[in-house]
Design an enzyme around this catalytic site. Structure first.
Site, PDB file in Angstrom:
ATOM      1  N   GLN A 254       0.722  -1.107   0.031  1.00 55.44           N
ATOM      2  CA  GLN A 254      -0.098  -0.052  -0.060  1.00 55.44           C
ATOM      3  C   GLN A 254       0.938   1.034  -0.153  1.00 55.44           C
ATOM      4  O   GLN A 254       0.804   2.145  -0.611  1.00 55.44           O
ATOM      5  CB  GLN A 254      -0.853  -0.023   1.208  1.00 55.44           C
ATOM      6  CG  GLN A 254      -2.090   0.633   1.187  1.00 55.44           C
ATOM      7  CD  GLN A 254      -2.963   0.257   0.151  1.00 55.44           C
ATOM      8  OE1 GLN A 254      -3.103   1.037  -0.741  1.00 55.44           O
ATOM      9  NE2 GLN A 254      -2.932  -0.947  -0.398  1.00 55.44           N
ATOM     10  N   HIS A 257       2.615   2.951  -3.076  1.00 61.09           N
ATOM     11  CA  HIS A 257       1.605   3.654  -4.054  1.00 61.09           C
ATOM     12  C   HIS A 257       2.151   4.959  -4.305  1.00 61.09           C
ATOM     13  O   HIS A 257       2.380   5.587  -5.349  1.00 61.09           O
ATOM     14  CB  HIS A 257      -0.092   3.705  -3.732  1.00 61.09           C
ATOM     15  CG  HIS A 257      -0.566   2.396  -4.281  1.00 61.09           C
ATOM     16  ND1 HIS A 257      -0.921   2.691  -5.810  1.00 61.09           N
ATOM     17  CD2 HIS A 257      -1.317   1.329  -3.905  1.00 61.09           C
ATOM     18  CE1 HIS A 257      -1.655   1.250  -6.162  1.00 61.09           C
ATOM     19  NE2 HIS A 257      -1.716   0.717  -4.872  1.00 61.09           N
ATOM     20  N   GLU A 322     -10.283   1.808   2.689  1.00 57.91           N
ATOM     21  CA  GLU A 322     -10.472   1.277   1.010  1.00 57.91           C
ATOM     22  C   GLU A 322     -10.322  -0.385   1.023  1.00 57.91           C
ATOM     23  O   GLU A 322     -11.152  -0.983   0.621  1.00 57.91           O
ATOM     24  CB  GLU A 322      -9.348   1.840   0.044  1.00 57.91           C
ATOM     25  CG  GLU A 322      -9.515   1.436  -1.108  1.00 57.91           C
ATOM     26  CD  GLU A 322      -8.283   1.953  -2.154  1.00 57.91           C
ATOM     27  OE1 GLU A 322      -7.550   2.451  -1.466  1.00 57.91           O
ATOM     28  OE2 GLU A 322      -8.411   1.552  -3.213  1.00 57.91           O
ATOM     29  N   HIS A 323      -9.423  -0.823   1.586  1.00 56.15           N
ATOM     30  CA  HIS A 323      -9.166  -2.104   1.690  1.00 56.15           C
ATOM     31  C   HIS A 323      -9.246  -2.687   3.321  1.00 56.15           C
ATOM     32  O   HIS A 323      -8.567  -2.024   3.973  1.00 56.15           O
ATOM     33  CB  HIS A 323      -7.615  -2.559   1.128  1.00 56.15           C
ATOM     34  CG  HIS A 323      -7.559  -2.201  -0.329  1.00 56.15           C
ATOM     35  ND1 HIS A 323      -6.812  -0.981  -0.509  1.00 56.15           N
ATOM     36  CD2 HIS A 323      -7.840  -2.741  -1.428  1.00 56.15           C
ATOM     37  CE1 HIS A 323      -6.631  -0.962  -1.758  1.00 56.15           C
ATOM     38  NE2 HIS A 323      -7.430  -1.875  -2.389  1.00 56.15           N
ATOM     39  N   ASP A 356      -6.134  -6.373  -6.009  1.00 50.35           N
ATOM     40  CA  ASP A 356      -5.514  -5.605  -6.837  1.00 50.35           C
ATOM     41  C   ASP A 356      -5.518  -6.006  -8.341  1.00 50.35           C
ATOM     42  O   ASP A 356      -5.708  -5.177  -9.096  1.00 50.35           O
ATOM     43  CB  ASP A 356      -4.101  -4.952  -6.401  1.00 50.35           C
ATOM     44  CG  ASP A 356      -4.125  -4.266  -5.144  1.00 50.35           C
ATOM     45  OD1 ASP A 356      -5.215  -3.870  -4.808  1.00 50.35           O
ATOM     46  OD2 ASP A 356      -3.046  -4.256  -4.441  1.00 50.35           O
ATOM     47  N   HIS A 415     -51.192  20.810 -10.701  1.00 50.14           N
ATOM     48  CA  HIS A 415     -51.182  19.369 -10.412  1.00 50.14           C
ATOM     49  C   HIS A 415     -52.339  18.997  -9.961  1.00 50.14           C
ATOM     50  O   HIS A 415     -52.781  17.640 -10.443  1.00 50.14           O
ATOM     51  CB  HIS A 415     -49.974  19.439  -9.354  1.00 50.14           C
ATOM     52  CG  HIS A 415     -48.504  19.316  -9.408  1.00 50.14           C
ATOM     53  ND1 HIS A 415     -47.985  20.771  -9.832  1.00 50.14           N
ATOM     54  CD2 HIS A 415     -47.550  18.432  -9.407  1.00 50.14           C
ATOM     55  CE1 HIS A 415     -46.662  20.408 -10.262  1.00 50.14           C
ATOM     56  NE2 HIS A 415     -46.472  19.060  -9.835  1.00 50.14           N
TER      57      HIS A 415
END
Ligand code: NAD
Length: 429
Positions: A254, A257, A322-323, A356, A415
């Site tokens: 991670q 990245h 996220e993960h 991934d 209406h």
């Protein structure tokens, strides 16, 4: 809960930094709206040192790039593509059309499931050529039945074109409308349109803070999947579970990245926490990506000791990572209590890296807490659920009074008239 390793960088500062690009991104969007292609090309020259002077990547270049891919890379792409497609098809099978069905006598309601006409895939390319993202975006779009799928990806630093392996993967995934454009410029171009790039209905894909902020600002003019910015992982390891080697690699996978990536371990086992921390340091010594990974680990990495699994699970729900990796004696006990995450990896061998690349679930996932309100990208993001109704004279009679009364209460007289006109004598009352 206490820190064994605290982040150096304050999370608020990182969030502040993300918001800090707001004005710059707004200016970029305005420039693209005013000048079109020229603004996008200028952005490429400035930020990617592009030597190119056109946006569209010719189809023969895409095709050549595909045939130039190494055989083992082509095989890996095919494996990943098959798994992603299979999973997307299975998920597609869960999205049923609803045939017109009576809600009450004479009132039939239903829905159709219709793909968006066009979508633009953003393939990041600033730091790494994300070949896998090509598949994660284009394959579910194809399975959903989107007719026009285009892609933007930045020019490779100092080159005229984007990374050839990304171009080859795009061709392999059946995407032939590809533009050499990156960052907020590319997002704005796909949202607003330029002389070369026709606007799309939906923009999907991850990216850095400029991409993410541009998607946020263009939302409304164009659909977006969600905010998918700098990557995060949270590993929960119960005492007696978890292998320090596996966990250390996953945290660094991670961290490498980018400098804003966030890796966190929360465990009820102090010894495991210490073993993981020293294993991370040891792996970092020889890691080819250590420049980024070690800074990101130093600045944003965290190791926390929880009193109990309940506390660890609550922390996960607050962070909405996220993960999320779950290493527990009885995972099925905790899974129902976990409510906020992009994608869950259960047990020692469910490494995040498989998700991934190749297991088949999508790697485009919500970050920065967005998992509180959305899951990751899936075939459903490319589909619209469109409702319809068919009302008989008997059904109109049943509905008219309720509709007219509500309209009158709201002061909407046309209406009321439209409701009463449908019933005998109604419109004239
Ligand atoms: P990128 O393609 O997102 O960004 C590169 C572009 O950023 C450049 O082309 C340029 O236009 C723009 N840019 C760079 N510096 C700029 C500046 N100073 N001002 C304005 N624009 C500028 O590639 P990247 O930078 O490598 O980022 C990829 C990101 O995607 C990483 O943060 C990674 O964590 C994230 N990611 C997220 C997911 C997810 O699902 N959430 C998946 C994969 C990757």
């Amino acid at each position: 809960m206490r820190h064994i390793k605290a982040p150096v960088k304050d999370r608020q500062a990182i969030r502040g930094d993300l918001y800090g690009v707001r004005d710059q991104v707004a200016r970029i969007i305005e420039e693209v709206a005013q000048e079109g292609d020229q603004a996008v090309l200028r952005g490429s020259r400035r930020y990617d040192l592009s030597q190119g002077d056109t946006l569209k990547v010719p189809e023969d270049v895409l095709e050549e790039s595909f045939y130039a891919l190494e055989e083992d890379l082509k095989t890996a792409i095919n494996t990943a593509r098959d798994h992603i497609a299979r999973f997307a098809e299975l998920q597609m099978g869960c999205i049923a059309e609803l045939e017109e069905t009576p809600i009450c006598p004479g009132v039939l309601l239903g829905h159709r499931v219709v793909p968006v006409d066009s979508c633009g895939c953003y393939i990041p390319g600033g730091s790494y050529p994300l070949i896998s993202t090509v598949l994660m975006l284009a394959v579910p779009a194809k399975v959903a039945g989107v007719k026009r799928i285009c892609a933007c990806t930045p020019v490779k630093r100092g080159d005229r074109l984007p990374d050839r392996s990304v171009l080859g993967a795009l061709w392999g995934a059946g995407v032939t409308e590809v533009y050499a454009a990156g960052g907020a410029h590319a997002v704005a171009a796909m949202a607003i349109g330029t002389q070369t790039i026709r606007p799309v209905d939906l923009i999907v894909g991850p990216g850095n803070k400029y991409v993410t902020e541009a998607k946020r600002q263009c939302f409304g003019r164009v659909g977006i999947d969600f905010v998918a910015g700098p990557s995060e992982v949270l590993v929960i390891a119960e005492r007696g579970m978890g292998n320090e080697e596996f966990i250390a690699w996953d945290l660094l996978a991670q961290a490498e990245h980018d400098l804003d990536a966030r890796s966190v371990l929360v465990t009820t086992d102090e010894e495991l926490a210490d073993r993981v921390t020293s294993r991370v340091e040891r792996i970092l010594q020889d890691l080819p990506t250590r420049d980024v990974a070690s800074r990101s680990w130093e600045d944003n990495g965290e190791v926390l000791l929880a009193e109990s699994m309940e506390e660890a699970v609550e922390m996960a729900n607050r962070m909405a990572p996220e993960h999320l990796e779950l290493l527990a004696k009885d995972p099925d006990l905790w899974i129902p209590k976990l409510r906020n995450y992009g994608s869950l990896f259960i047990g020692d061998h469910s490494a995040e890296v498989f998700g991934d690349y190749a297991s088949g679930t999508n790697h485009t996932l919500p970050t920065a807490g967005a998992a509180r309100y959305t899951g990751g990208l899936w075939v459903g993001n490319f589909l619209k659920v469109l409702t319809n109704q068919r009302i008989t004279p008997m059904g109109a009679e049943r509905l008219s009074q309720a509709a007219a009364t509500l309209a009158e209460a709201e002061g909407l007289w046309a209406h009321r008239g439209a409701a009463l006109a449908r019933v005998p004598q109604g419109g004239r009352s």
